[in-house]
Design an enzyme around this catalytic site. Structure first.
Site, PDB file in Angstrom:
ATOM      1  N   CYS A  79     -96.668  57.977  44.937  1.00 21.29           N
ATOM      2  CA  CYS A  79     -96.117  57.203  45.629  1.00 21.29           C
ATOM      3  C   CYS A  79     -95.553  55.942  45.303  1.00 21.29           C
ATOM      4  O   CYS A  79     -95.445  55.687  43.959  1.00 21.29           O
ATOM      5  CB  CYS A  79     -97.260  57.083  46.713  1.00 21.29           C
ATOM      6  N   ARG A 117    -101.158  56.788  49.079  1.00 20.38           N
ATOM      7  CA  ARG A 117    -101.150  58.068  49.521  1.00 20.38           C
ATOM      8  C   ARG A 117    -101.215  58.923  48.222  1.00 20.38           C
ATOM      9  O   ARG A 117    -101.879  60.313  48.333  1.00 20.38           O
ATOM     10  CB  ARG A 117     -99.554  58.303  49.769  1.00 20.38           C
ATOM     11  N   ASP A 134     -95.916  56.074  54.593  1.00 23.84           N
ATOM     12  CA  ASP A 134     -96.900  54.980  53.909  1.00 23.84           C
ATOM     13  C   ASP A 134     -97.674  54.401  55.104  1.00 23.84           C
ATOM     14  O   ASP A 134     -97.002  53.642  55.999  1.00 23.84           O
ATOM     15  CB  ASP A 134     -95.849  53.990  53.449  1.00 23.84           C
TER      16      ASP A 134
END
Length: 162
Positions: free
Chosen positions: A10, A16, A126
């Site tokens: 990420c 994440r 996100d």
């Protein structure tokens, strides 16, 4: 046999991708595949190098049984493309960043959500600037994609019975 190596990516490697690493690790363990797969996570940016996952990420993950406390953020590098068999981006922006690092990576670099079967989203959003429901949605999406990935790995890594 060399373990099949998977890298989760990420942006900052504190929400994440460490969640995806922790979820996949638990699911591989439950499926009896943990010894056959090497896992790691990294960010496409170096904002949080050496930091543990975001406290909110850790709290929500722990509520579902995933302990992310030992993970530390790092930045993805060109050598990762040789080390890992599969590099999974959480969204299109990070996928593009990975392909800028190694334009010839081909099918080695994919979106994690390409393995999802219960959600039709193609990206893991996100949650960093949001509230708790964002972290729960991330877990829902990642659990779904990791279930699909484990099913594929089972086919690829386990010899047929008989």
């Amino acid at each position: 046999m060399k373990p099949y190596a998977i890298l989760m990516c990420c942006m900052g490697n504190i929400c994440r991708s460490p969640t995806a690493e922790g979820v996949l690790r638990a699911k591989l363990d439950a499926a009896g595949l943990a010894a056959l797969v090497e896992l790691d996570s990294a960010g496409t940016h170096e904002y949080h190098l050496g930091r543990a996952p975001d406290p909110r990420t850790q709290r929500h993950a722990l509520q579902r049984g995933y302990d992310l406390s030992a993970l530390r953020a790092r930045k993805v590098g060109v050598p990762d493309f040789d080390r890992f068999d599969l590099i999974l981006a959480m969204d299109r922006e990070n996928l593009a960043g990975l392909l800028r690092l190694r334009p010839d990576a081909g099918d080695k670099v994919r979106l994690l959500m390409s393995f999802a079967t219960r959600h039709d989203a193609d990206e893991v959003p996100d949650p960093y600037y949001g509230e708790g429901d964002g972290f729960e949605r991330v877990l829902d999406y990642i659990e779904d994609a990791c279930d699909g990935l484990v099913a594929e790995l089972r086919q690829r890594l386990q010899p047929p019975a008989g």
